[in-house]
Design a protein around this motif. Structure first.
Motif, PDB file in Angstrom:
ATOM      1  N   TYR A 185      15.187 -33.618  18.840  1.00 48.40           N
ATOM      2  CA  TYR A 185      13.996 -32.813  18.560  1.00 48.40           C
ATOM      3  C   TYR A 185      13.137 -33.440  17.464  1.00 48.40           C
ATOM      4  CZ  TYR A 185      14.265 -28.974  21.769  1.00 48.40           C
ATOM      5  OH  TYR A 185      14.207 -28.233  22.924  1.00 48.40           O
ATOM      6  N   GLU A 222      14.681 -22.249  28.046  1.00 41.86           N
ATOM      7  CA  GLU A 222      14.824 -23.206  29.143  1.00 41.86           C
ATOM      8  C   GLU A 222      14.956 -22.414  30.419  1.00 41.86           C
ATOM      9  OE1 GLU A 222      17.267 -26.946  28.426  1.00 41.86           O
ATOM     10  OE2 GLU A 222      18.189 -25.487  27.094  1.00 41.86           O
ATOM     11  N   ASP A 241      24.901 -25.477  20.617  1.00 43.27           N
ATOM     12  CA  ASP A 241      24.206 -26.472  21.443  1.00 43.27           C
ATOM     13  C   ASP A 241      22.760 -26.681  20.986  1.00 43.27           C
ATOM     14  OD1 ASP A 241      24.091 -28.197  23.779  1.00 43.27           O
ATOM     15  OD2 ASP A 241      22.787 -26.688  24.676  1.00 43.27           O
TER      16      ASP A 241
END
Ligand code: BG6
Length: 497
Positions: A185, A222, A241
């Protein structure tokens, strides 16, 4: 910046990440002429492959490069593929690395890569320390004939305790400045742009505090489920995660104080301070009130049946692993006192989107009584992905009599900078590490500070008395109760709705 001649050794080279991210990243760097003149990649793994078979797999026959290769000259592709080599480490990464050293030495002699070597650990994390130790025992970590660097993939630890152990373990063989903990990220342009938005504009930073900001909301959604990674994911969950790493990295960039300059340590010091300011939730009631977890259940999306999480391959049918996590918390420091942060991350949402929403306070004296604007309507929305950009929502007068106010948008899209080439996250991060720039990599204390915040939540979710697991139909914005977390601060902003 200069990129010195060097070699990249990838451990776990037959795995998915190498084909999906690392090689495409390097290929882009090659096409952009960013690789140094003398450069080779040595893939090391437990599969029995020749150099040719490795090149086929990650270049010539790679589904990830197919479209790109079609448009290129054969010689251009070959120029890149010829830089790739492979070595089978046999059954185990825990083996004598003398043969590996020999191969590295001979590649170095043949290709003039100098003694600079980057080791990329893309194996199961349980092997990280073992590999570092074996490199050290084979004398492959010494820096007297060129630098040696170690890039470590996520997950970095499974808890605070294991992250500390891993740091300690790696520090036996590599110094902290040699270690690059990757968080992709941080390789995203829009995440880096958080720093620029804040610190190179005089119109935002003066408002960036408790006096003007009502609350901060971060959504990471997502649309996919766990796909083929059920086995891994079921032992991890959304909090480990995504939240512990990617989302807390974003949080640290929103929360941090201005660094004195743009040097890696200057920025990283401030990020660590920011992470350390997050109020750790200690008692069960606080954890109950401020955390929500949920799992997606079977549903139909656009007429297609979609499995529930517990039916996914590799997932325990009685699993209590969360695919949705929403956390409310505070940063205990001068700037943010009393400002709630709401952060959520989940799989199987209606769409894929990551955004940071800064909700500003309403003007302290409301002049336009029937303005039609809700009180907390000024928003700065930083769209991390997709549709990368920045959106400001503000009030304008509706033409006509009186002072009716309506909301208008000022909207910037990165795509409007048509001439600019935006690097992929891995491409950018690899190039940085090749040049020795650790700004966008997580430091040991940063990772530990993030775990320190997350650990009590994980512990509560595992052992807490009243802890709940909610369900949400695959394809919706999470469980209904998620809005309760916001009490008094409106509702989650569901982008696109
Ligand atoms: C990874 C997670 O780190 O990030 C995945 O392990 C997740 O579960 C992915 O899908 C999301 O990355 P991006 O860049 O697509 O937002």
């Amino acid at each position: 910046k200069k990129t010195e001649n060097q070699m990249l050794v990838i451990f776990g080279a037959s795995g998915d990440l190498t084909a999906r991210k690392l090689i495409p990243g390097l290929f882009n760097l090659y096409l952009a002429k960013q690789l140094p003149p003398n450069f080779v990649v040595l893939g090391a793994s437990r599969s029995d492959l020749t150099d040719e078979a490795f090149r086929d797999r990650v270049v010539y026959k790679s589904p990830y490069l197919k479209e790109k290769i079609k448009k290129l000259d054969e010689s251009e592709v070959k120029g890149f593929a010829d830089k790739l080599f492979y070595m089978d480490l046999g059954k185990d990464y825990d083996t004598d690395y003398a043969p590996l050293r020999k191969r590295v030495e001979s590649l170095k002699a043949d290709h003039g890569t100098s003694g600079n070597i980057m080791y990329y650990l893309s194996t199961p994390p349980t092997l990280y320390e073992t590999i570092a130790q074996n490199l050290s025992e084979a004398g492959m970590n010494t820096q007297n004939n060129g630098w040696k660097r170690l890039i470590v993939e996520k997950p970095f630890g499974y808890s605070l305790e294991t992250a500390r152990q891993l740091n300690k373990g790696l520090h036996k063989y590599f110094t902290e400045p040699q270690i690059y903990r990757i968080d992709h990220y941080l390789g995203k342009e829009t995440v880096q742009n958080l720093l620029v938005t804040r610190f190179s504009n005089s119109i935002f930073e003066p408002l960036w505090n408790r006096n003007y900001i009502d609350h901060v909301e971060i959504t990471n959604a997502e649309s996919v489920g766990v796909e083929k990674r059920g086995g891994y994911y079921d032992k991890s969950g959304a909090l480990r995660d995504m939240f512990q790493n990617h989302l807390l990295q974003i949080v640290s960039l929103v929360v941090m104080e201005p660094p004195i300059g743009d040097q890696p340590e200057e920025i990283r010091n401030e990020k660590v301070k920011a992470l350390k300011s997050l109020r750790i939730m200690k008692d069960e009631q606080t954890l109950f009130d401020n955390t929500i977890r949920a799992q997606y259940v079977a549903s139909e999306i656009n007429g297609e049946k979609v499995k529930g999480y517990r039916e996914e391959e590799g997932v325990d049918p009685n699993s209590t692993t969360e695919t949705y996590a929403a956390i409310k918390f505070f940063a205990d420091n001068w700037r943010w006192h009393g400002v709630p942060f709401y952060v959520r991350t989940a799989k199987r949402m209606p769409t894929k989107v990551t955004e940071v929403v800064i909700h500003f306070k309403a003007p302290h004296h409301q002049i336009f009584k029937d303005s039609g604007m809700q009180s907390k309507d000024n928003k700065l929305i930083i769209r991390i992905q997709p549709d990368e950009g920045i959106l400001i929502k503000f009030g304008v007068k509706v033409p006509g009599q009186g002072f009716k106010v309506e909301r208008a948008n000022l909207d910037f899209y990165y795509s409007s900078l048509a001439e600019t080439y935006v690097m992929e996250a891995y491409e950018r991060l690899l190039l940085d590490a090749m040049q020795g720039d650790a700004t966008l990599y997580a430091r040991a204390d940063e990772v530990e500070a993030a775990w320190e915040f997350v650990d009590p939540i994980l512990d509560y979710w595992k052992n807490g008395k009243d802890v709940r697991m909610y369900g949400y139909a695959a394809g919706v914005w999470g469980p209904e109760n998620a809005d309760n977390l916001m009490n008094g601060f409106g509702f989650w902003r569901n982008p696109g709705e």
